[in-house]
Design a protein around this motif. Sequence first.
Motif, PDB file in Angstrom:
ATOM      1  N   VAL A  54       0.839  -1.208   0.000  1.00  0.00           N
ATOM      2  CA  VAL A  54       0.000   0.000   0.000  1.00  0.00           C
ATOM      3  C   VAL A  54       0.869   1.251   0.000  1.00  0.00           C
ATOM      4  O   VAL A  54       0.624   2.193  -0.774  1.00  0.00           O
ATOM      5  N   GLU A  55       1.912   1.273   0.852  1.00  0.00           N
ATOM      6  CA  GLU A  55       2.779   2.448   0.925  1.00  0.00           C
ATOM      7  C   GLU A  55       3.522   2.687  -0.378  1.00  0.00           C
ATOM      8  O   GLU A  55       3.573   3.812  -0.892  1.00  0.00           O
ATOM      9  N   ARG A  56       4.096   1.624  -0.956  1.00  0.00           N
ATOM     10  CA  ARG A  56       4.836   1.762  -2.213  1.00  0.00           C
ATOM     11  C   ARG A  56       3.901   2.097  -3.374  1.00  0.00           C
ATOM     12  O   ARG A  56       4.244   2.879  -4.261  1.00  0.00           O
ATOM     13  N   TYR A  57       2.720   1.497  -3.376  1.00  0.00           N
ATOM     14  CA  TYR A  57       1.780   1.741  -4.466  1.00  0.00           C
ATOM     15  C   TYR A  57       1.380   3.210  -4.505  1.00  0.00           C
ATOM     16  O   TYR A  57       1.365   3.839  -5.582  1.00  0.00           O
ATOM     17  N   LEU A  58       1.057   3.777  -3.343  1.00  0.00           N
ATOM     18  CA  LEU A  58       0.662   5.185  -3.294  1.00  0.00           C
ATOM     19  C   LEU A  58       1.826   6.092  -3.685  1.00  0.00           C
ATOM     20  O   LEU A  58       1.636   7.087  -4.401  1.00  0.00           O
ATOM     21  N   THR A  59       3.039   5.742  -3.223  1.00  0.00           N
ATOM     22  CA  THR A  59       4.217   6.558  -3.549  1.00  0.00           C
ATOM     23  C   THR A  59       4.518   6.519  -5.048  1.00  0.00           C
ATOM     24  O   THR A  59       4.750   7.563  -5.678  1.00  0.00           O
TER      25      THR A  59
END
Length: 236
Positions: free
Chosen positions: A61-66
């Motif tokens: 989730v964190e990498r996808y949003l970034t």
Amino acid sequence: MITLLQVATDTVHQLTDSANLAKQAVTAAPPELHFFDLLMKGGWVMLPLAFLAFAGLVIFVERYLTIRKSSKTESNLMLQIKQYIHEGRLENAIALCRNTNSPLGRMLEKGLKRIGRPIKDIEAAIENVGKLEVSKLEKNISILGIIAGIAPMLGFVGTIVGVITIFHDVSVKGAIEIGTISGGLYTKMITSATGLIVGIIAYVLYHILNAMVERIILRMETDALEFIDLLEEPGK
């Protein structure tokens, strides 16, 4: 009269027998199996598997949003930079790149600040910034790959430990009971199934993020080449 009483008695007996059979069938029916209870039967191995699943989800989730934020289309960026360079407004071009706050913008900003130096120096500066930006995008993605490899093996370890426990109990009792072996093995196979599911999901998420990063890298390389060609145009 006696015949009627006998018929009535036989009917009562038949109903009683039917009720007993129905009661036995209900008693023999397997208990309802809930998903959470099924997971709990996996034993202690389910705890690290749950941690891996949670960590993988958080990282994705964190990498996808970034990455999604960094991959916003900037179709007019190069067009505006070309216009500013042709007009000799270098500071405006640098400010534009700084305000975009994206990997491409930071890479082009470094190249704009090197204008006036040899092309090789500008290319090297852009390449270094590009590598740094890509490394930022790929941060923690490799952990998903590690989870995809570890989770199935950890689940298999749980099953092996369960099998060892089952045969230890058999050796202690000195007798083989099919119910004990099949029941114990069935619960321990849960760890293998869970490990495979976690591993497969982590593997898919890992490649989704890699594909997103590859698209950004391709666009950065394309725009970097276009920027160098712009600087090498006659009269620049």
